[in-house]
Each structure stands twice: as C-alpha cells, then as structure tokens.
Motif scaffolding. Structure first.
Motif, PDB file in Angstrom:
ATOM      1  N   THR A  83       0.921  -1.353   0.144  1.00  0.00           N
ATOM      2  CA  THR A  83      -0.137   0.164   0.035  1.00  0.00           C
ATOM      3  C   THR A  83       0.887   1.308   0.050  1.00  0.00           C
ATOM      4  O   THR A  83       1.850   1.043   0.322  1.00  0.00           O
ATOM      5  N   ALA A  84       0.216   2.347  -0.262  1.00  0.00           N
ATOM      6  CA  ALA A  84       0.916   3.701  -0.126  1.00  0.00           C
ATOM      7  C   ALA A  84       1.326   4.013   1.191  1.00  0.00           C
ATOM      8  O   ALA A  84       2.479   4.665   1.164  1.00  0.00           O
ATOM      9  N   HIS A  85       0.700   3.844   1.929  1.00  0.00           N
ATOM     10  CA  HIS A  85       1.007   4.100   3.644  1.00  0.00           C
ATOM     11  C   HIS A  85       2.508   3.141   3.920  1.00  0.00           C
ATOM     12  O   HIS A  85       2.958   3.589   4.736  1.00  0.00           O
ATOM     13  N   SER A  86       2.622   1.813   3.125  1.00  0.00           N
ATOM     14  CA  SER A  86       3.637   0.964   3.527  1.00  0.00           C
ATOM     15  C   SER A  86       5.101   1.719   3.020  1.00  0.00           C
ATOM     16  O   SER A  86       5.910   1.312   3.567  1.00  0.00           O
ATOM     17  N   ARG A  87       4.784   2.472   1.782  1.00  0.00           N
ATOM     18  CA  ARG A  87       5.959   3.049   1.197  1.00  0.00           C
ATOM     19  C   ARG A  87       6.199   4.413   2.180  1.00  0.00           C
ATOM     20  O   ARG A  87       5.638   5.326   2.116  1.00  0.00           O
ATOM     21  N   GLY A 112       3.358   2.088   9.168  1.00  0.00           N
ATOM     22  CA  GLY A 112       2.689   1.860   8.040  1.00  0.00           C
ATOM     23  C   GLY A 112       1.212   1.436   7.911  1.00  0.00           C
ATOM     24  O   GLY A 112       0.859   0.808   6.841  1.00  0.00           O
ATOM     25  N   HIS A 113       0.521   1.697   8.952  1.00  0.00           N
ATOM     26  CA  HIS A 113      -0.857   1.380   8.798  1.00  0.00           C
ATOM     27  C   HIS A 113      -1.535   2.284   8.243  1.00  0.00           C
ATOM     28  O   HIS A 113      -1.367   3.575   8.051  1.00  0.00           O
ATOM     29  N   ALA A 114      -2.706   1.800   7.404  1.00  0.00           N
ATOM     30  CA  ALA A 114      -3.629   2.713   6.596  1.00  0.00           C
ATOM     31  C   ALA A 114      -4.234   3.832   7.217  1.00  0.00           C
ATOM     32  O   ALA A 114      -4.580   4.766   6.966  1.00  0.00           O
TER      33      ALA A 114
END
Length: 379
Positions: A244-248, A344-346
């Motif tokens: 996900t984008a949040h993980s990046r 990195g949680h959404a």
C-alpha cells in the motif's frame, strides 16, 4: 402440477420427485426455444431460473450447466493475475487448488449453493485448518463469485449468503522494556544484530527489513525509506514494492539503531573484502554470508531463536518485535497517529484496534494528566 412465479419461467415437480424448470427464450423460424433446468428441490431450480432470467435481461449469455465451478475458478485466476502481486496471486492459486477445487470444483457453477460453501468451511475446520485459512478461502471465493455475478455467469454471489468464518485473534506476546533491553544487549554480538535493533526500535516488518538496501539508508537524515519488501514467490525470493501507499514511508531511526547500522556496514564491508568475487552485491543491508537475501525461516531458526535463548527471553515470533515496538511507544504516551505512520498502517483505527491492550494504560495516564491540570490551587 405446474407452478408459475412472477417472471420466473415455469417450475414443476416431475413424477420421479425431482423438480424441473423451463425458461422460454422466444421463437426462431416458427419454433419455440426453451431451456430446461433440473434439481432435487424447487429452490435449486428457482436459483437456476433466476440466474438465466437475469442474464437474459442484461443481454448476457445464460449460465451454462456444463461449466463447472473449478473451470470458472481457473479462468478467474488467469483473469486477475495481471492485477495482483505475484505473492498474492500464488496464495489465491493455492487456495483454489488445495481447498476449493477438491470440494466444489465439480459442481456446475450455475448450481453452486450457499450450503456447498458452508459444508466446505465446516470440513476445513473439522480437518484442523486454522481459522485464518478458512477466512482466506471465503475471501477468495467471495471475490471470484462476485466477478462471476458481474459477468453474468451466475445470478447471485452465493458467498454473500454464507456466514463469514470467525477469526479468533490470539493474544500477542510483546517484550517488556526490561526484556527489550536484554535483547538489544545480546544482539551486539550477533552477525545481524542490527536487524533486531531496527525491528525492535522501528517496528518495521520482517519483509521490509530483509528487503532494505543501503541506498535507502540516509545516515545524515537519520532515517530509512521503505521502498521494497522481500517476498517468496514461485520465482524465488524477489524484491517487490510495498502493498500500500502507506507502507511506502520514511522511518526515522533512533540513535541506537543508527549506531548499530554503522557498525553493521563496517562488518559487512570486511566480509565483502574477504570473499571477493564470491560476494553477490545486491546492495542489501541484511544479507546472508555471500550477499544473497535471507530465507526468513532460516533466519528465525539459525539466528533469531538462538538470540532469544542467549538473552534468556521467552520464545516469541519475529513479528512480535514489531508488536513490541508499537506497545512500547503507545505505553509511553506517543500519539497513536505517529505510531500508525511509523508502522505503515493505513488508518489510526487499525493501530488502536491491534493494540487495544495498551488503551487502559493510556487512559490512566490521561486521567492523571487531567487531575494535574485541575488540581486545587493550580492557576
């Protein structure tokens, strides 16, 4: 005796006890076109007629009685392959091949019933499958049958009519501040001790740590950028983009972690010089003895578990270091929003749900803070 529902075609019970249904498709060259359906119960026939009539209204081909659920699932897997990460697709394929196809693969797709899925889930539980596995099977079938409904291959998604398997969440085991310090002390003598320091102080995932490259480490800024994750696929160990984008994200490191990384970089450079051409330079921060990516299972059994034993700590999972990092931060009053971004949680809701066991401590600290603010005599 013939029975006709409103817009459902004709349904009747045969002399042999079975039920039959007929849908009228119009006239071609003076001859009436019909299509018949059969089943052990009226409900089975009704479901088939409903699917056929719905497809007709949408201008789609009528669901085929010859097309099996197994054949459809195979077609669906190939259709979604370009849209999924390799590891995700491999997991879907395994679920279909190992769990779904043997149980429901021979059933005609148009005749698949909620009871068939319920029996599948019950059989998996009885065979000892983990609740999470059964939940994954349900999720894959729900997605596949939702697409079948969109394509007009079935009249409805029968997975929506089945009780969703309940996932039993096991209580996580986190390290206390004293246990965390013991781990960090023991890690100083380990070849990849910096890996465990980063895991415990940053909360990064195992795949993110094993996929970290030196180009993503910024010593001047005191941070690392999470750009890849190491995953095992059918092609072997591969570096993939985070899910996900949040993980990046960028993760700011502690002074302890930065110092451990600097020592690790020097030690790795010495290893490279000793091995010469035998070292495979993939720019990995944490690599095995010849520069290749770590097999996670080998790392755990040959390095992590012995490290826990040397530190006198209980046997925990590598992933519990991530849980420990979050628990330590939240327990010290760090705002959940900051913790969510670091992990990195959404959403912050995921963080609060996972670490609800820390909430009472946070509430007590909030109450103590309020008492201090409103104590008599304060101006």
């Amino acid at each position: 005796m013939a029975k006709r529902g409103n817009g459902e075609g004709t349904i009747y019970q045969r002399q042999d006890g079975r039920w039959a249904g007929v849908i009228h498709l119009g006239w071609v060259k003076g001859r009436e076109r019909r299509r018949a359906f059969y089943g052990a119960t009226r409900r089975q026939v009704q479901e088939q007629l409903t699917a056929a009539l719905r497809s007709r209204q949408l201008g789609l081909p009528s669901p085929s009685e010859r097309r099996t659920t197994g054949a459809y699932l195979g077609e669906w897997l190939e259709s979604v392959r370009p849209t999924l990460r390799p590891r995700t697709w491999a997991r879907y394929e395994q679920i279909v091949r190992v769990h779904a196809a043997p149980a429901i693969g021979r059933i005609p797709l148009a005749r698949l019933r909620p009871e068939d899925l319920q029996k599948l889930y019950s059989a998996l539980v009885a065979a000892g499958s983990a609740p999470a596995t059964v939940l994954h099977v349900h999720a894959v079938l729900h997605r596949a049958l939702r697409q079948a409904e969109r394509w007009g291959a079935v009249g409805r998604n029968v997975a929506t009519l089945v009780d969703r398997p309940r996932l039993v969440r096991h209580e996580m085991r986190t390290l206390s501040p004293e246990e965390s310090r013991a781990l960090l002390d023991a890690a100083t003598a380990d070849r990849v001790g910096a890996l465990y320091v980063l895991a415990l102080t940053s909360g990064m995932r195992e795949g993110e740590l094993l996929g970290l490259r030196w180009r993503d480490v910024d010593f001047d800024a005191g941070a690392v950028r999470v750009r890849h994750t190491l995953q095992r696929t059918r092609a072997g160990l591969t570096l993939s983009e985070p899910k996900t984008a949040h993980s990046r994200r960028q993760v700011v490191l502690t002074r302890t972690a930065l110092a451990a990384l600097r020592r690790h970089r020097i030690a790795q450079a010495e290893e490279r010089l000793r091995l010469g051409a035998a070292w495979e330079d993939l720019d990995l921060v944490f690599a095995n003895e010849i520069g290749r990516p770590f097999e996670a299972a080998n790392l755990v059994h040959r390095s992590f578990l012995p490290l826990l034993a040397r530190a006198g700590l209980p046997r925990v999972r590598f992933h519990d270091l991530r849980h420990s990092a979050a628990t330590l931060l939240l327990g010290r009053g760090v705002h959940p929003k900051i913790v969510a971004e670091q992990l990195g949680h959404a959403t912050i809701a995921i963080t609060l749900d996972l670490y609800s066991h820390v909430t009472p401590t946070m509430q007590r600290e909030a109450a103590a803070t309020m008492d201090g603010l409103l104590a008599p005599g304060r101006s």
